[in-house]
Design a protein around this motif. Structure first.
Motif, short mmCIF file in Angstrom:
data_model
loop_
_atom_site.label_atom_id
_atom_site.label_comp_id
_atom_site.label_asym_id
_atom_site.label_seq_id
_atom_site.Cartn_x
_atom_site.Cartn_y
_atom_site.Cartn_z
N ASP A 169 0.83 -1.20 0.00
CA ASP A 169 0.00 0.00 0.00
C ASP A 169 0.86 1.25 0.00
N TRP A 170 1.84 1.28 0.90
CA TRP A 170 2.64 2.50 1.05
C TRP A 170 3.76 2.59 0.05
N ALA A 171 4.20 1.45 -0.48
CA ALA A 171 5.13 1.51 -1.62
C ALA A 171 4.42 2.19 -2.79
N ALA A 172 3.13 1.91 -2.93
CA ALA A 172 2.33 2.53 -3.99
C ALA A 172 2.04 3.99 -3.68
N GLY A 173 1.71 4.28 -2.41
CA GLY A 173 1.17 5.59 -2.08
C GLY A 173 2.13 6.65 -1.61
N ALA A 174 3.25 6.26 -0.97
CA ALA A 174 4.10 7.24 -0.30
C ALA A 174 4.79 8.19 -1.29
N LYS A 175 5.33 7.66 -2.36
CA LYS A 175 6.09 8.49 -3.30
C LYS A 175 5.22 9.60 -3.87
N TYR A 176 4.01 9.24 -4.29
CA TYR A 176 3.11 10.25 -4.84
C TYR A 176 2.78 11.30 -3.77
#
Length: 407
Positions: A169-176
């Motif tokens: 989830d956070w690999a997907a969401g953190a960068k953005y």
């Protein structure tokens, strides 16, 4: 759901003939007696499912089960058979209680003699069950429970997860979030294994990218009044409010009512269809990460899932249907590849295994048996009067691969 009793305590949910029709894929030496006329019959392959059929995650459990059954239908070509044996699903309700889930799993293993365990909607329940799978040397195919420890600190060879974990989830969401929304974050999450796992994953990913978590605020999973938590978030002066939650909740309704959308950016995993509706019109334009929405994947497998879900259940698939669908496919393909229902043989067959499901290609990573899979960054837009996710970017399985945390 149609149920019938099969000479054992508990409800046995047998996939209907319309749902299950497909090819025998090999031979089995296991037999279960004589049919009328003296024909020898083969024992069924039993999948025991422990999930929430009541309680706050009831909707997630239903999505999971619908997807599982359709995944089995898809993978068997409609026969509900593999190795020449019928597949039965025995369903048990964990009531969103870890001890209840553990007792139901023990019953499935010891009384019903299931070949494979599948579940659960709740991470605390899955964590309570996983050691039983290890003790009994049975595959535990996890979806949609997300706690990192299931494929991390509590990993064992019989665990495989088709759902994503909180690290994904956070690999997907953190960068953005760090690059586009702000550098300071306030995180509201449930005070349980799921919430703590998500908070730890979010902190690690965001701080690695140069962001700061101002505070993690954990609320009881049964919370109905989020006013004090939301007020603390506003007063923190953080730029972004992170939300981790699961199940039916008034949280997003209260975010809308308190005008939080106008005071700070709200960022979350986009929930199921009912959850999106509960966010209210104020959520229009909100950006979040998403594991599945039926409009996002452009694959033949998703086209099949949407069409057949409408036929079987009269509605489109939901957030966790795709994970259940992948679980059904993986179970069937694992048994085929192993030529057996033996847990050790299936584990060996599935480690590193690649297969296709609704979102595209999945891979069970060798180190922790977590399925690497596509994820999505989306923006909520109004369409025909309803909020729907509009794709900003599809993230590849490699981009969303979570840290390996096996000890």
């Amino acid at each position: 759901m149609q149920t019938r009793r099969f000479g054992r305590i508990g409800l046995v949910s047998v996939l209907s003939a319309s749902l299950l029709m497909a090819s025998a894929c090999g031979n089995s030496t296991e037999t279960g007696g004589k049919e009328t006329g003296g024909k020898e019959t083969k024992t069924p392959i039993k999948i025991g499912v422990v999930t929430s059929k009541t309680g706050p995650l009831e909707a997630y459990g239903k999505q999971e089960l619908n997807g599982l059954k359709l995944g089995i239908k898809y993978a068997t070509g409609g026969t509900n058979e593999v190795l020449g044996r019928k597949i039965e699903i025995i369903e048990e309700d964990d009531q969103f209680k870890p001890e209840e889930g553990k007792n139901k799993a023990r019953k499935l293993l010891e009384e019903d003699k299931v070949d494979i365990l599948q579940g659960t909607a709740s991470s605390p329940v899955a964590l309570a069950i996983t050691d039983l799978a290890k003790e009994n040397k049975k595959i535990f195919m996890i979806d949609p429970a997300t706690a990192d420890d299931l494929t991390g600190a509590q990993f064992h060879k019989y665990v495989f997860r088709t759902g994503r974990n909180t690290g994904q989830d956070w690999a997907a969401g953190a960068k953005y979030a760090v690059e586009n929304l702000g550098k300071t974050f306030y995180h509201i999450a449930p005070d349980n294994a799921f919430g703590k796992s998500s908070a730890a994953a979010a902190r690690a990913a965001i701080e690695k990218l140069g962001g700061q978590i101002v505070k993690e605020d954990f609320a009881p999973a049964t919370t109905q009044d989020f006013t004090p938590y939301l007020q603390r978030a506003i007063q923190s002066n953080a730029k972004v409010l992170l939300i981790t939650w699961a199940g039916a909740t008034p949280l997003f309704k209260q975010i809308n009512e308190l005008g939080v959308y106008q005071k700070m950016t709200v960022y979350t995993g986009i929930p199921d269809l009912a959850g999106i509706k509960s966010m209210g019109d104020g959520a229009e334009g909100m950006v979040g990460f998403n594991t599945y929405h039926y409009t996002l994947p452009k694959t033949k497998e998703n086209d099949w899932l949407v069409e057949n879900h409408k036929k079987e259940y009269g509605t489109v698939p939901d957030l966790f249907t795709a994970g259940g669908f992948a679980a059904g496919i993986a179970i069937v393909e694992g048994i085929k590849k192993a030529g057996s229902t033996d847990g050790d043989k299936i584990a060996a067959a599935l480690e590193g295994f690649k297969f296709r499901a609704a979102k595209g290609e999945y891979t069970f990573r060798k180190e922790d048996h977590q399925a690497l899979q596509p994820m999505y960054i989306v923006k909520l837009k109004k369409k025909d009067g309803e909020l729907v996710p509009e794709l900003i970017k599809e993230l590849s399985p490699e981009e969303t691969a979570p840290p390996i945390t096996v000890k």
